[in-house]
Structure formats: structure tokens, C-alpha cells
Design a protein around this motif. Sequence first.
Motif, PDB file in Angstrom:
ATOM      1  N   ALA A 622       0.834  -1.195   0.000  1.00 21.54           N
ATOM      2  CA  ALA A 622       0.000   0.000   0.000  1.00 21.54           C
ATOM      3  C   ALA A 622       0.872   1.248   0.000  1.00 21.54           C
ATOM      4  N   SER A 623       0.475   2.249  -0.764  1.00 23.19           N
ATOM      5  CA  SER A 623       1.231   3.502  -0.815  1.00 23.19           C
ATOM      6  C   SER A 623       0.834   4.397   0.345  1.00 23.19           C
ATOM      7  N   ALA A 624       1.743   5.300   0.699  1.00 18.63           N
ATOM      8  CA  ALA A 624       1.463   6.270   1.753  1.00 18.63           C
ATOM      9  C   ALA A 624       0.636   7.409   1.184  1.00 18.63           C
ATOM     10  N   ALA A 625      -0.054   8.119   2.077  1.00 16.35           N
ATOM     11  CA  ALA A 625      -0.843   9.271   1.642  1.00 16.35           C
ATOM     12  C   ALA A 625       0.089  10.342   1.074  1.00 16.35           C
ATOM     13  N   VAL A 626      -0.377  11.041   0.036  1.00 19.42           N
ATOM     14  CA  VAL A 626       0.429  12.087  -0.589  1.00 19.42           C
ATOM     15  C   VAL A 626       0.517  13.291   0.351  1.00 19.42           C
ATOM     16  N   ASP A 627       1.731  13.752   0.557  1.00 22.27           N
ATOM     17  CA  ASP A 627       1.985  14.935   1.375  1.00 22.27           C
ATOM     18  C   ASP A 627       1.705  16.174   0.522  1.00 22.27           C
ATOM     19  N   ALA A 628       0.656  16.944   0.866  1.00 25.15           N
ATOM     20  CA  ALA A 628       0.284  18.118   0.063  1.00 25.15           C
ATOM     21  C   ALA A 628       1.417  19.130   0.009  1.00 25.15           C
ATOM     22  N   LYS A 629       2.098  19.305   1.122  1.00 26.95           N
ATOM     23  CA  LYS A 629       3.206  20.256   1.156  1.00 26.95           C
ATOM     24  C   LYS A 629       4.318  19.821   0.207  1.00 26.95           C
ATOM     25  N   PHE A 645       6.224   4.218  -0.243  1.00 24.83           N
ATOM     26  CA  PHE A 645       5.700   2.959   0.288  1.00 24.83           C
ATOM     27  C   PHE A 645       6.553   2.576   1.491  1.00 24.83           C
ATOM     28  N   ALA A 646       5.974   1.903   2.443  1.00 26.30           N
ATOM     29  CA  ALA A 646       6.711   1.436   3.618  1.00 26.30           C
ATOM     30  C   ALA A 646       6.881  -0.081   3.549  1.00 26.30           C
ATOM     31  N   ALA A 647       8.028  -0.556   4.042  1.00 25.22           N
ATOM     32  CA  ALA A 647       8.283  -1.998   4.081  1.00 25.22           C
ATOM     33  C   ALA A 647       9.146  -2.301   5.295  1.00 25.22           C
TER      34      ALA A 647
END
Length: 661
Positions: A622-629, A645-647
Motif C-alpha cells: 500500500a502507498s502512503a498518503a500524498v503529502d500536500a506540502k 511505500f513502507a516496508a
Amino acid sequence: MRRAFQALACAALFGLPLTAALAPQPAQAKPAAPAHHYENFRVAIYIAVNSTRQLADKATFDREFERAMRQTHFNKVYLEVYRNHVFATDEEITRIKAWFEEKGVQVSGGITLAAGGEGGQFGTFDYEKPADREECAKAARLAGKHFDEVILDDFFFYASKSDADIAAKGGRSWTQYRLETMRGVARDLVLKPAKEANPKVRMVIKYPNWYEHFQGAGYDLEQESQDFDAIYTGTETRDPVVTDQLLQQYESYEIYRYYSNIRPKDAKGGIGNGGGWVDDNSTLYADRYAEQLWDTLFAKAPEITLFNWRPMSEAKAVQPGNRQAWADLPTTFRWQDMVAGYKAGAPRDGQDPRPGWGRLAGYALETVDKDLGKLGQPIGIASYKPYQSSGEDFLHNYLGTIGIPIELSPKFPVNADVALLTQAAAHDPRIVEEIKGNLVAGKTVFITSGLLSALQGKGIEDILEVRDTGHKVAIHDFLNGYGAGNGESLNDPAHDNPAVLFPEIHFYTNDSWPILRGVANAKGFPILLMNRYSKGILYVLTMPENPGDLYNLPQGLVTEVKKYLQRDFPVRLDSPDHVSLFAYDNGTFVVESFRDQPVTVTLSLLGQGVHLRNLSTDQAVASAAVDAKAADRWKRDGVPARTDFAATVQPHSYQVFKIEK
């Protein structure tokens, strides 16, 4: 016609010369094939001459062959005929060679041109002495007589300083004298006698792992590597803390890549760099041995040689070593599974000795063989180490061990989008002009502070007026950000990193920009300095005085360096030290941890909307949420968007991933 086709196929499988494959063969019983071959590489075992002589006894041969093959399914042996003044006899060589061939195992020759030693030091021939020259030629002639392929173990260097050597050296440096002498020795005392004995023989020189210092002992990667029919790579890195060489784990991968760029496969199908070679010396825990095998094969070596026959075949159990910290975790190398899967042989002297080094090797190789076919061709940051150069010793391996993938070459990376140049590049007299060429072409060049220092007064000032002051400073605090804004701390609040000693780099404000900086007692020092030249960008990367202190830098600082160095690279690794990244041109990559505890890493992939699959588990990540900043900063600075992505990687383990669009 059908027989010729089969012969060619066999030659391709085992690396045999085509002339040997097509030569008329006498009628004979078909040899029994080994029980199993690995799909993505060949396995060879090197047999030192003392073992060669012992194997001439049939009972010894049968007993040791059975144990070795039961534990590691090897395709080939290198049968050594000379080492340290000990010769095998013609009759011994002929007999043992026939026995192996009856078992379906290819047999090549080996020689080690060493002359004993004392006090822990290796002894070499004195090539100014006629007796030593004759013994060298005799060994080469004997091997050539019996084999169509012969490998030189890695003692073909020159360390003698006898009175005869001193007189012969004259006004030359020891480096120049030894290089020139060993080129002649290779041609006249090794290649010539071997090929006189057997015109078909293919002579292979194995180069060891201490490549930064080769020229000082007469090892020549430039001419000599081309004079031989092929080369081979010593990929043994052993333990990186207690052994005297202190070689970093990543070198088992990087050195094979470097040598393959020195001797690539030629247009006629020559093998180029034939494989990697690992021994069991200084192995403090079982996983460290497996790591060396894996990393050699991640570099795409077509063959792995296990040194040597004795530990692979002796009736002695291998020990797990100091691996208690991760013994109960689901690591890639699972000691309990290796032991449980061991198939005992017929009891001798009352009991089977349990798994040996051969089974440890076999288990590690079977594990990695399942993954290698998924990987493409290796890719990395283009870096340059000219022939006969040294400087910032083994720095590329330290960088690889903090997660920066390196593709090292003896040729300047002309027009590489990103090039990383260390102090060794100063050996090239045209290096400043070559740097300019890439910059004018709109490319990015990183140079280390070591290279900057080496080029002072040699033209680098024509690109940027930045210099090493000669002063050193201990830095504990690191900041991101430049210009008129505030800095952001890169220190880890949960881990108080020690102060690290850096050289002081002087620059002119607004001519160069300190993108990343250290602060010590209210004074700033550039860690990553940016300077624009023509259409390109030159960065100066300030390296710690001790490259091992790369492991003491805050993870945030190392990650920021990677963001610039790997700006457009397909995958980037945000992790602690001692986690390496191996990347490939088909969108696959490997993350390997050399740490003693599990580690969670961030994998940053180029582009938005990309997907990631863990091939080791066959699970989507699963991908991480996009950082708007961060997204706003991408647009503002023209930085390519990425997806994170985290692993989690277990200790002394690896995982294979695939980028999916």
C-alpha cells in the motif's frame, strides 16, 4: 549435425570453449549428471592442491564427493595443481579429473602462484630470481597440459623487496616497477608456457577484493585483465568489523559490477568476468556467509565459486555462530529450516556429522535462485574509478551500505545524467575537462570533498572557486534549506548521533549555495554545496574524514543527500545505515538489511499513481498518503513527483520488489 548442436548447447551451459565442444570425442560411457542444477547460475568448488593430492585415493574421493554433492549441487570444480611449492603429479591430476567427469562434473584447473609466507604475511615469488621464474612457468605449463581452462587464485602479485628487486627497480617507483614486471611475467611465465602446453587453454585471472591498492603490488586491471582470456572476481567481504581489511558488505556486489565493466563480455561471446568467489573465513554467523553469496549473485555473476573443497566436503558440522539476536525471527536465511532439511548420508564411524559448510552454501544458493530470474540488469549511480587509482579508499562500498546504488566503471561516464566522482578520479589528467563537458551538456555532476582537494591548483577553479581550507570541524547538528529562509533540522530527535569530523570547505556566498549544512558553535559548514555552470549543476558533497562515520550521520541528512543524488532514479531508499538497495532495469529492486534488528524503510518510487508489489511475499504494497506540502514543492521546484511505500525487512535478510504502472 544433431550431436554438434548438443555439443554447442553443453558448451554454452558450462562455459566450455566451442572448439573443445566440437572436437571429435572418443566413445565412452555417458557420465551420470549431477542431481540438480541451479536455474540462474553455475556452482563451482575450488580444490586446493593439498586436497587434490588427498583425493587421489579413491576411497577418499568417493566419501568426500558424496558429502559435498549431497549438500551443494555443484556443476564444476577447479582442481589446483600447484601452491606454495607443492605440485600435484600428472598421474594424480589425470585420475581425479576422470573421476569427476564420470560424475558429470566439469573440471578446470587452478594454480596459486604463492611462495608460502611468514608471520601471517603472504609470500610471493621473487621474479628477479631465475628459480622462482622457472617454478612459475612450470606450474602454468602443468596446468595448461591437463586443462582447457585454468584459473589463477589471487596471489599473482609482487611483494618482494630483495636486493635483486631493489637493483632492478632503479629509479622507478615500486608501483611502476611492479606493474611493468608483472605484465611481463603474465605474458612470458604464465600465458606463454600454458598455451605452449595446450593451445586451446583459456587462462583466467582471479582478482581479489583489495582493488584500491592493486597497483602498489603489481596487480594491473588495465593491460593484464585484457591479456588473459577472462577474469574472475573475489567477492569475499567476510566480517566488516573484526577482519583486518574492514571491507563493507556492499562490496560483494559492487566489486563484481566494477570488474564486469573492466572486462565485459565481448562481441564474440567471450565470458568477460566469469564469476564471483567466496570463502568461509572470518564468518562470525551463518547469515554473513549467505549474504556474500547473495550479493555476488545480485550483481548478476553467472558462476559462484566456493573456496574451498575441505569445508564443503569434510565430515564436520558447521556452527550457527553469534546470531542469537535474530534466531527466532523470520529471516531470509533460516538456520532451523536449513538443519531440518538436511539429508543425512550413510553413517560413518557411528553417526552423521550433521550439516556442514556445504549445506549452508547449498541452502543459501537455493534460496536466492528462486529470486534471481525476476531481476533485470543492474543499474546504479554512474561513478568512475580510473585504472591504477586510489583515494577515499573503498568509499563506494560505504555509500552502497547506506543505501546508494553504485555502478562503478574504469571509464568516465560521458553524458551520464548524474555522475558521482570521488578522489580516485583525480588520477585522470583530463578529469576537469571531462567534468566541464558533462556540465556544458546540461548534466549533473557530484564531486566529493576529497576530489575537490585533490584538484586544487589543477583547474577546478575554472569551474568553481571553492576550496578545502585544510581545517577540520566536528559537526553534530545538520540543517536543510538555503537562501533567505529558515533551516529545518535533519537530526533525529530519538537518537543523539555523535559529532562527526568533516573538512572545512570555503565558498563564496551567492556564487555557491549550501543546500545542506552542518552547524557547529554558531558557524555553518556546507555538507552539500550547489554551483551552476553552463547548463549543468555541480555539487560538492563533503565527506566525513572517516568514511565509516557515514553510519553515524542522522538518517534525515542521508535521505536529503539521496534526494539530490537520486533525483530521477526509479527507486530511492529512506532507511538507517546498513540497508542496501540493488536496482535493475526492468523495474525490480532488492532491499537488503545487514542490521541485527528488523527495520522499517520508506521506498520512494518515481512518479505518481505507480504501484508496488513485494515479490518475496507476492503481496501488493500500500502507498502512503500524498503529502500536500511535498506536492506543492514538487511543482514549485520542478522536482519529479514520487510515491512512497513502507516496508519492513528482517535482520540479515532481503526482499524483492517490482514497480508496476
